[in-house]
Scaffold this active site. Structure first.
Site, PDB file in Angstrom:
ATOM      1  N   ASP A 172       0.819  -1.204   0.000  1.00  0.00           N
ATOM      2  CA  ASP A 172       0.000   0.000   0.000  1.00  0.00           C
ATOM      3  C   ASP A 172       0.856   1.260   0.000  1.00  0.00           C
ATOM      4  O   ASP A 172       0.553   2.229  -0.697  1.00  0.00           O
ATOM      5  CB  ASP A 172      -0.900   0.003   1.234  1.00  0.00           C
ATOM      6  CG  ASP A 172      -2.169  -0.805   1.030  1.00  0.00           C
ATOM      7  OD1 ASP A 172      -3.125  -0.254   0.470  1.00  0.00           O
ATOM      8  OD2 ASP A 172      -2.189  -1.972   1.430  1.00  0.00           O
ATOM      9  N   SER A 173       1.923   1.254   0.799  1.00  0.00           N
ATOM     10  CA  SER A 173       2.765   2.447   0.899  1.00  0.00           C
ATOM     11  C   SER A 173       3.498   2.720  -0.411  1.00  0.00           C
ATOM     12  O   SER A 173       3.571   3.867  -0.870  1.00  0.00           O
ATOM     13  CB  SER A 173       3.764   2.286   2.047  1.00  0.00           C
ATOM     14  OG  SER A 173       3.095   2.172   3.282  1.00  0.00           O
TER      15      SER A 173
END
Length: 399
Positions: A169-170
């Site tokens: 996600d990051s």
């Protein structure tokens, strides 16, 4: 004080959890006016992620900083209409619903472009907007598994290993901020026309894992887990010090590898023919780890760090969060900063992700309560009457 180079840009953050919100956090850090759209009852699930103090979510304070917040139930005609009206004033909309959801609610890209042809619509999903997996539920864990990351992470005789944090996600969120700016730059060159950015959680972390598909295509080789070692060079590992701490050593450069082996008392291996190649050094990792690990094990972390620094070799301590916030370089470079907060008084958090000499970003305020800016946005900016907002709030269409 300038709010950053993106001052004047308006972004609608209609995403949840991490990738989309991180993208919008970065844009907000550099001055964009970010409007966080959440479900009016449940809010963004990020509000329930991670640690809390006195019922206040700490991660939320960072991921939603520099964002005004409004609660809208987009699945209702009234909520969808209000989003359309907000999008008409915006430059960017970021969303991460399953493909087809916006279309089902009557707020498809085509419908939004009727009101705002220049709108850039960033669509983040697990597997992208097209293809056989497009409608599958997508989360970072699945991307970490399918990208090759888990397969390559862990000890050789252990299971595939997932990260202890939102890695996919990051990476996707950071990539999405870059993709947004590319699309905005393109808008300036194509007559002001917006476009859709189709970004999956899977592709950015696939890129980060490396050229595995190319290697397989050309050589038929599949990588395998080998703990903290590298197939590209050695010594490269984590080593335990005499006082029980850990340090990481990297020898990606040939000169650094030579300095490390001289430092640990084994200059003779530098003359071995295999030592001149990182790949060949990796084939002799057992020997090199014995030399380096044995030397480090007889010394404290401070002694190791000092000796490596004097030798011009590459080493770093393995840090906990406590080590990070007390590190002199982290402090001097302002990698973490204290920010005033209405609930907690002051909060230490990551600074804006990079420095700019002429138009720096900054943290203007921390994450806010759900619906804190609803009245301001709907009444003062969109011209709704207070009575209309109150009626929608009573029906839980807005918050």
């Amino acid at each position: 004080m300038h709010d950053g180079p993106l001052t004047g840009l308006r972004v609608i953050d209609a995403s949840t959890i991490l990738a989309g919100p991180l993208c919008c956090q970065i844009l907000g850090d550099f001055g964009a006016d970010v409007i966080k759209v959440e479900h009016p009852v449940a809010g963004d699930s990020m509000r329930g992620h991670g640690h809390a103090k006195d019922g206040i979510a700490l991660w939320w304070k960072e991921i939603s900083r520099n964002k005004r917040t409004i609660g809208l139930k987009l699945s209702t005609p009234e909520g969808a209409d209000l989003l359309r009206r907000l999008a008409a004033t915006a430059d960017v909309l970021v969303e991460n619903f399953r493909p087809g959801t916006l279309e089902r609610w009557g707020i498809s890209p085509e419908q939004l472009w009727e009101l705002n042809p220049g709108l850039v619509i960033v669509r983040i999903s697990g597997f992208g907007q097209k293809g056989p997996y497009a409608h599958r539920p997508g989360f970072g864990t699945l991307a970490e598994a399918m990208s090759g990351f888990a397969h390559l992470t862990g000890e050789a005789d252990g299971p595939p290993t997932l990260p202890a944090f939102g890695l996919a996600d990051s990476i996707c969120g950071i990539a999405a901020s870059s993709a947004t700016m590319v699309a905005l730059w393109a808008r300036t060159r194509n007559g002001g026309k917006g476009q859709v950015v189709d970004l999956s959680l899977l592709e950015p972390i696939m890129t980060a894992v490396g050229p595995g598909p190319t290697v397989y295509d050309q050589l038929g080789v599949i990588g395998h887990r080998h703990g903290n070692r590298s197939t590209n060079n050695a010594p490269r590992n984590t080593y335990r010090t005499k006082d029980g701490d850990w340090v990481a050593v990297s020898t990606s450069a040939q000169t650094i590898a030579e300095r490390v082996l001289r430092l640990v008392g084994h200059p003779e291996v530098i003359d071995e023919p295999w030592f001149a190649s990182g790949r060949e050094r990796a084939a002799h990792a057992d020997l090199l780890d014995d030399y380096v690990g044995g030397w480090i094990a007889e010394r404290t972390r401070d002694e190791v760090m000092r000796a490596f620094e004097e030798a011009g070799a590459a080493v770093a301590p393995v840090y906990t969060a406590r080590d990070i916030v007390t590190d002199e370089h982290v402090q001097a470079a302002e990698m973490v900063v204290k920010v005033p907060d209405a609930d907690l008084g002051e909060v230490l958090m990551h600074n804006v992700m990079w420095r700019m000499s002429e138009n720096p970003g900054r943290i203007r305020f921390t994450g806010r309560p759900l619906g804190a800016d609803t009245d301001d946005l709907l009444v003062n900016e969109l011209g709704c009457t207070p009575e209309t907002v109150a009626e929608l709030r009573a029906r839980e269409i807005v918050a």
